[in-house]
Design an enzyme around this catalytic site. Structure first.
Site, mmCIF file in Angstrom:
data_model
loop_
_atom_site.group_PDB
_atom_site.id
_atom_site.type_symbol
_atom_site.label_atom_id
_atom_site.label_comp_id
_atom_site.label_asym_id
_atom_site.label_seq_id
_atom_site.Cartn_x
_atom_site.Cartn_y
_atom_site.Cartn_z
ATOM 1 N N THR A 179 55.818 -117.933 18.394
ATOM 2 C CA THR A 179 56.800 -117.114 19.410
ATOM 3 C C THR A 179 56.062 -116.079 20.129
ATOM 4 O OG1 THR A 179 57.474 -115.669 17.797
ATOM 5 C CG2 THR A 179 58.657 -117.674 17.684
ATOM 6 N N ASP A 180 56.756 -115.192 20.896
ATOM 7 C CA ASP A 180 56.209 -113.984 21.285
ATOM 8 C C ASP A 180 56.935 -112.763 20.353
ATOM 9 O OD1 ASP A 180 55.278 -111.766 22.428
ATOM 10 O OD2 ASP A 180 55.711 -112.364 24.528
ATOM 11 N N TYR A 181 56.485 -111.858 20.340
ATOM 12 C CA TYR A 181 56.697 -110.694 19.425
ATOM 13 C C TYR A 181 58.384 -110.470 19.030
ATOM 14 C CZ TYR A 181 55.417 -106.469 17.100
ATOM 15 O OH TYR A 181 55.049 -105.652 16.072
#
Ligand code: BGC
Length: 764
Positions: free
Chosen positions: A288-290
């Site tokens: 995932t992104d942050y």
């Protein structure tokens, strides 16, 4: 107890069947499967969930890693990897904890956002794309890989391949502009550069293609904003570079922050499973992104436990910083919301990545402190970065051949970007060591030493308003001058008075673009414009260097300043590279990979648009009632996609096809002659576009399909060819079938997307 743990780790490693590369034969694949199956059979559920967890690294102090939060979590087997730590020794300490203190000794993935170089920094990706030079781009990624791997990093969060047509979006700086074809070429080149042949080398790192998908279409150019798009547009315009990177073998993909069809990408099963894994056959892992699983609730969907379950089921394997997988999936398994199989699939993918990187063979493969001393920011790497930076600059205007400047007399270098080394490398220079870099002033002084004098003044701040300037210098690249704007201006005019020529270094600061750097006004800030006007009023020749992480609005400047060179953010060697071009050691050859708008109201403005039912008659520049146009601005951008001048001139002639029909299994060759009609040797990127005149769905007015760079001496001519096959004519139709439809096509050749010669052929 300690001995038992150490024994377990050693046992795992010595029983390792790993071979350090991507398996290329069924036997190798089987060997990897066997190894991972064996390892997984020894893992507890908690250890499995640990592999899916990608927490931030916090601040680790060398020698005290074990006392850090992350060190303790690694020892407990709760971490699959971490990111953005610099230093081979520090990373080695952390890896040692994973190997020696965690029960099974599984090594960590160590990532970093090395998106345009490590300590040797290349131009921001948008600038890199303007080289149109895939060898140079691959080389930049290879050098980045070699340096980051020497620094302990095995995984880079790059390439960022989000197509964007909205320069208000600050992250346009991280991508390759507006075009799917060029973006795909760049994506492939970068994956090749990072991963090498098969990840087998100690200087090969795993690529992570981001941000899947459509992030570049954030509404209104505001970061993290909504995206809503037809499937037709996704497939034909936005998906291509992600797919190209996947086809090139990218080992991982990062999902994006935005919604796709109303569902956050991170838990969008259609996107991650149907498209990415089934249609594109992606075999790596998805991170995932942050914090994006945690943001699902804020989008107005499920809370963290539910979002984590849905993300896993959708095809997400690793959770960056939401702590949803490690914190909630165990309970979700008990409640039957996820299956053991789904968890195991994700774990297997993470372990496969580690296997392919060779970490089971040698967990310290990337922790060679000697390499860190010898392989980073080397003379050779810097020379490459300097040459590539010079290729990325785009000469927008050069009236009366003001450029190149002679190395004589007195040159006044003026402007807020002229003496700020920290603002040269550009956004996401995570590993940059800015103390080592030169300011432009130093670059000019070095270039002119013994030949000409350089006089300098700052001239203005970035913005008159300190709050605006602070927002663009958030990471400590403070460049504020406490003097009033009037004092700065007066000083600049006094300095300019004694000069023969003025170079104005203006534009944005490093952090004016990049993540969370959206802007609604893309013109030069007022205080800089006032400075520029005053410099022009001296009557001396003025060259404007435009520092920018996006296409800015240069309408006034293009009407009033004789010479404009767009220098983006050129990286660690930018100062020398700019001097190389300004003083004529290098002939500029960069071409825009984004349209530069006349004003913000035109956005989105891009060359490969669909036609309307009422297009404006291009021959008549005035406003046309009941036609698709603006009362107060042209439809066309100020500088089109593909545009860029040189210190020499080129003429395009004799454009012809070898046939006016194309069979479904045949080819047509388009040939154009390019002549250097000026007085300098130069490199010219020749561009070919195609238009599908009538389709079963509307087709763009033109699409880039081929390009090639040629070097030409003064007076020299070369022919450049494009062999067109039906594959070049394919697109996703209404049913999303990838087809080439029989009928009439136009093929165009020229120096940019506006000045084109046209021929026609028919696909049978
Ligand atoms: C960015 C990503 C980046 C990640 C890790 C996020 O905020 O959107 O592009 O890779 O942080 O640093």
């Amino acid at each position: 107890m300690k001995n038992i743990v150490t024994f377990a780790a050693t046992a795992l490693l010595s029983s390792s069947l790993a071979s350090a590369a991507i398996p290329s034969t069924p036997a190798e694949q089987e060997k990897m499967d066997r190894f991972i199956t064996g390892l997984m059979s020894r893992m507890t559920l908690d250890e499995k969930l640990g592999q899916l967890n990608l927490p931030p690294s916090d601040d680790i102090v060398t020698g005290q890693t074990i006392d850090s939060n992350i060190g303790a979590a690694v020892a407990r087997g709760q971490v699959g990897g971490t990111f953005n730590i610099k230093g081979a020794e520090k990373i080695r300490d952390l890896q040692k904890i994973a190997v020696e203190k965690s029960r099974l000794g599984i090594p960590l993935l160590i990532g970093m956002d090395v998106i345009h170089g490590y300590e040797t920094v290349f131009p921001i990706p948008l600038g890199l794309s303007c080289t149109w030079d895939m060898d140079a781009i691959e080389r930049s990624a290879r050098i980045a890989a070699s340096e980051m791997s020497a620094g302990g990093i095995c995984w880079t969060f790059s390439p960022m391949v989000d197509i964007s047509r909205d320069p208000r979006w600050g992250r346009m700086s991280e991508g390759s502009g507006e075009d799917p074809y060029l973006g795909s070429e760049v994506a492939r080149a970068m994956v090749r550069g990072y991963q090498g042949k098969d990840l087998g080398g100690k200087d090969d790192v795993m690529a992570c293609v981001k941000h899947f998908a459509l992030y570049g279409a954030s509404e209104a150019g505001r970061d993290y904003n909504t995206v809503d798009m037809s499937r037709y547009r996704m497939y034909n315009e936005y998906f291509a570079p992600y797919k190209a990177a996947v086809d090139a073998g990218a080992g991982s993909v990062m999902s994006s922050f935005n919604l796709v069809d109303g569902i956050p990408a991170t838990e969008n099963k259609w996107l991650l499973d149907d498209v990415l894994r089934r249609q594109w056959d992606f075999g790596g892992f998805v991170v995932t992104d942050y914090g994006s699983i945690g943001e699902v609730a804020v989008h107005g969907l499920e809370d963290l436990p539910e979002a984590s379950a849905r993300s896993l089921k959708a095809g997400t394997d690793m959770d960056m910083c939401s702590f949803g997988f490690i914190g909630t999936l165990k309970k979700s398994l008990e409640e039957g919301k996820v299956t053991q199989d789904e968890i195991d699939t994700a774990v297997r993918r993470i372990l496969e990545a580690k296997y392919k990187l060779g970490l089971f063979d040698d967990p310290y493969k990337y922790n060679d402190v000697e390499r860190e001393k010898s392989d980073i920011y080397t003379e050779a790497n810097r020379a490459a970065a300097r040459a590539i930076a010079a290729k990325s600059f785009v000469l927008l205007k050069n009236e009366g051949n003001v450029l190149p400047l002679a190395k004589k007399g007195r040159v006044a270098l003026i402007g807020p970007m002229s003496n700020s080394a920290a603002n040269m490398p550009g956004t996401w220079s995570v590993a940059a060591d800015k103390k080592k870099y030169k300011s432009l002033l130093q670059g000019f002084r070095d270039a002119l030493a013994g030949k000409a004098e350089v006089v300098w003044a700052k001239g203005s701040n970035l913005y008159e308003d300190p709050a605006l300037e602070a927002a663009c210098t958030v990471f400590g690249n403070d460049m504020r001058d406490p003097r009033s704007e009037k004092e700065l201006l007066d000083e600049a005019l006094a300095v300019a008075a004694g000069a023969d020529v003025i170079v104005a270094a203006l534009g944005e600061a490093t952090e004016s673009s990049g993540e969370s750097s959206s802007k609604t006004d893309l013109t030069l800030p007022y205080t800089q414009r006032r400075l520029l006007e005053a410099l022009l009023a001296t009557g001396k020749p003025v060259v404007m260097l435009n520092f920018s992480g996006r296409p800015t609005v240069l309408t006034w400047e293009s009407a009033n300043v004789p010479a404009i060179l767009n220098v983006w953010f050129g990286g660690s060697e930018a100062a020398d590279a700019i001097a190389d071009v300004v003083f004529g050691d290098v002939n500029p050859s960069g071409k825009l990979t984004v349209s530069m708008p006349v004003n913000v109201g035109q956005i989105p403005v891009y060359y490969n648009h669909l036609n309307t039912g009422r297009p404006k008659n291009p021959a008549d520049p005035s406003f046309q009632k009941y036609r698709s146009n603006y009362i107060d601005a042209p439809n066309e951008p100020l500088y089109p996609f593909g545009y860029g001048l040189s210190y020499t001139d080129y003429n395009y002639s004799d454009f012809h096809l070898d046939s006016d029909t194309l069979d479904s299994d045949g080819a047509v060759t388009a040939t154009v002659t390019v002549t250097n009609t000026g007085s300098r040797e130069g490199d010219e990127t020749v561009q070919f576009y195609i238009r599908d005149v009538r389709g079963s769905v509307a087709r763009p007015v033109k699409e880039l399909k081929h390009f090639e760079s040629v070097s030409l001496k003064p007076g020299e001519s070369k022919t450049v060819q494009f062999r067109i096959t039906p594959d070049d004519l394919r697109f996703y139709d209404y049913n999303l079938d990838y087809v080439a439809e029989p009928g009439e096509f136009e093929v165009m050749a020229g120096p940019d997307s506006r000045r084109l010669l046209t021929q026609k052929f028919t696909l049978k």
